[in-house]
Write a protein that holds these residues in place. Structure first.
Motif, PDB file in Angstrom:
ATOM      1  N   SER A 277      36.737  17.749  30.193  1.00  0.00           N
ATOM      2  CA  SER A 277      37.535  18.935  30.480  1.00  0.00           C
ATOM      3  C   SER A 277      36.695  20.199  30.516  1.00  0.00           C
ATOM      4  CB  SER A 277      38.645  19.082  29.444  1.00  0.00           C
ATOM      5  OG  SER A 277      38.071  19.258  28.169  1.00  0.00           O
ATOM      6  N   ASN A 278      35.395  20.076  30.252  1.00  0.00           N
ATOM      7  CA  ASN A 278      34.516  21.244  30.243  1.00  0.00           C
ATOM      8  C   ASN A 278      33.659  21.307  31.508  1.00  0.00           C
ATOM      9  OD1 ASN A 278      33.700  23.579  29.012  1.00  0.00           O
ATOM     10  ND2 ASN A 278      31.983  22.615  27.977  1.00  0.00           N
ATOM     11  N   ARG A 279      33.951  20.470  32.476  1.00  0.00           N
ATOM     12  CA  ARG A 279      33.163  20.392  33.698  1.00  0.00           C
ATOM     13  C   ARG A 279      33.662  21.390  34.736  1.00  0.00           C
ATOM     14  NH1 ARG A 279      33.063  15.262  37.549  1.00  0.00           N
ATOM     15  NH2 ARG A 279      31.886  16.269  39.169  1.00  0.00           N
TER      16      ARG A 279
ATOM     17  N   ALA B  67      36.409  25.124  34.440  1.00  0.00           N
ATOM     18  CA  ALA B  67      37.224  24.152  33.731  1.00  0.00           C
ATOM     19  C   ALA B  67      37.958  24.866  32.598  1.00  0.00           C
ATOM     20  CB  ALA B  67      36.341  23.043  33.181  1.00  0.00           C
ATOM     21  N   HIS B  68      38.967  24.222  32.068  1.00  0.00           N
ATOM     22  CA  HIS B  68      39.846  24.828  31.068  1.00  0.00           C
ATOM     23  C   HIS B  68      39.076  25.377  29.870  1.00  0.00           C
ATOM     24  CE1 HIS B  68      43.422  25.478  28.671  1.00  0.00           C
ATOM     25  NE2 HIS B  68      42.833  24.814  27.690  1.00  0.00           N
TER      26      HIS B  68
ATOM     27  N   ILE C 210      34.574  22.374  38.379  1.00  0.00           N
ATOM     28  CA  ILE C 210      34.984  21.694  39.600  1.00  0.00           C
ATOM     29  C   ILE C 210      34.902  22.703  40.737  1.00  0.00           C
ATOM     30  CG2 ILE C 210      36.796  20.353  40.711  1.00  0.00           C
ATOM     31  CD1 ILE C 210      36.221  19.052  38.099  1.00  0.00           C
TER      32      ILE C 210
END
Length: 119
Positions: A3-5, A12-13, A7
């Motif tokens: 979730s830290n990538r 990311a969140h 895109i």
């Protein structure tokens, strides 16, 4: 996929949360207003930079922002409470002028958000 990538060009969140936290801790209330407009409303940098206090209104009981988009297109965007609070702090008692400005009171203009004198 974590979730830290990142895109594409979006944060990311978890990375957005870190940027939001840094803006909250900033001494400049315009930082939080800008980050909220970009991340929570999905505005382009130029759209957020062009937002004025006069562009906020009410439609059907909801607070909205008139966004001046590409090609002269204008659209009303509902303001979530978090964005409204950040905007209120940035605006303080002003009745006119840009939502986001530099520390010396100058407004932002252009895609690089370069300072421009108010006038």
């Amino acid at each position: 996929m974590g979730s830290n990538r990142v895109i594409g060009t979006r944060l990311a969140h978890l990375r957005f949360e870190a940027v939001l936290d840094a803006a909250r801790e900033s001494d400049n209330p315009f930082d939080l207003a800008l980050v909220a407009m970009l991340g929570l409303l999905g505005l382009r940098v130029l759209e957020a930079g062009q937002a004025d206090v006069e562009d906020v209104g009410e439609e059907h009981g909801h607070r909205v922002l008139l966004v001046h988009g590409k090609g002269g297109k204008e659209v009303l965007v509902p303001l979530p409470p978090a964005v409204g609070r950040a905007a209120n702090q940035a605006v303080a008692d002003r009745m006119a002028g840009p939502y986001c400005s530099t520390g010396d009171g100058a407004g932002w203009t252009g895609t690089a958000l370069s300072p421009a004198p108010l006038g």
